[in-house]
Design a protein around this motif. Structure first.
Motif, short mmCIF file in Angstrom:
data_model
loop_
_atom_site.label_atom_id
_atom_site.label_comp_id
_atom_site.label_asym_id
_atom_site.label_seq_id
_atom_site.Cartn_x
_atom_site.Cartn_y
_atom_site.Cartn_z
N THR A 1 -3.55 -21.35 -19.32
CA THR A 1 -2.55 -22.22 -18.71
C THR A 1 -1.29 -22.12 -19.56
O THR A 1 -1.34 -22.32 -20.78
N GLU B 1 5.66 -28.51 -16.63
CA GLU B 1 5.02 -27.72 -15.58
C GLU B 1 3.93 -26.82 -16.14
O GLU B 1 4.12 -26.17 -17.18
N LYS B 2 2.77 -26.78 -15.47
CA LYS B 2 1.64 -25.95 -15.89
C LYS B 2 1.40 -24.86 -14.85
O LYS B 2 1.40 -25.12 -13.66
N THR B 3 1.18 -23.63 -15.34
CA THR B 3 0.89 -22.49 -14.46
C THR B 3 -0.29 -21.73 -15.02
O THR B 3 -0.31 -21.41 -16.21
N ARG B 4 -1.27 -21.45 -14.18
CA ARG B 4 -2.43 -20.66 -14.62
C ARG B 4 -2.12 -19.18 -14.42
O ARG B 4 -1.70 -18.76 -13.33
N LEU B 5 -2.33 -18.39 -15.48
CA LEU B 5 -2.16 -16.94 -15.41
C LEU B 5 -3.49 -16.26 -15.66
O LEU B 5 -4.27 -16.71 -16.50
N ASP C 1 -0.94 -11.05 -14.43
CA ASP C 1 0.13 -11.98 -14.07
C ASP C 1 1.22 -11.98 -15.14
O ASP C 1 0.95 -11.74 -16.33
N ILE D 1 4.99 -14.16 -16.39
CA ILE D 1 5.85 -15.34 -16.28
C ILE D 1 6.95 -15.20 -17.34
O ILE D 1 6.74 -14.54 -18.36
N HIS E 1 7.54 -24.51 -24.58
CA HIS E 1 6.48 -23.82 -23.85
C HIS E 1 5.29 -23.64 -24.79
O HIS E 1 5.44 -23.60 -26.00
#
Length: 121
Positions: free
Chosen positions: A83, A89-93, A97, A99, A107
């Motif tokens: 994550t 904001e949280k984004t799963r990679l 992937d 970012i 971050h």
């Protein structure tokens, strides 16, 4: 007949040697293979010029604490999943992937599995 047999053996030897060279080259150029999983977060600078390429390895549950940087930094997940937290904001990679970590915004990285990623900065 003797010459044909010797030629055949020589050809097999050459093919065998070339295959080993190709396999070794692949491992030497594999980014994920440049760092190992250990009890602490590890990283290795794999290129440095006017920017750096750094490969990180995190075991499941290891985290990079939130911090900021003065430049945008692309992050490419090589293995596993994590994550990525940017601000709130949280984004799963997962592997493959990418970012961008924006400059001057906190971050961090929370590993969900053993994971390796490439950071450009």
């Amino acid at each position: 007949m003797k010459t044909t047999a010797l030629s055949f053996l020589l050809a097999l030897s050459i093919i065998s040697c070339k295959k080993k060279t190709i396999d070794n080259d692949t491992n030497e150029n594999n980014l994920a293979a440049m760092v190992n999983y250990v009890d602490a977060i590890t990283n290795e600078v794999v290129f440095e010029s006017h920017y750096k390429m750094i490969v990180f390895a995190l075991k499941k549950g290891q985290n990079l604490k939130p911090h900021s940087a003065p430049i945008d930094a692309p992050l490419l997940m090589l293995e596993g999943s994590a994550t990525i937290i940017i601000g709130s904001e949280k984004t799963r990679l997962s592997a493959g992937d990418i970012i961008t970590l924006p400059k001057e915004i906190d971050h961090g990285v929370n590993s969900l599995t053993d994971c390796k990623f490439l950071l450009l900065k």
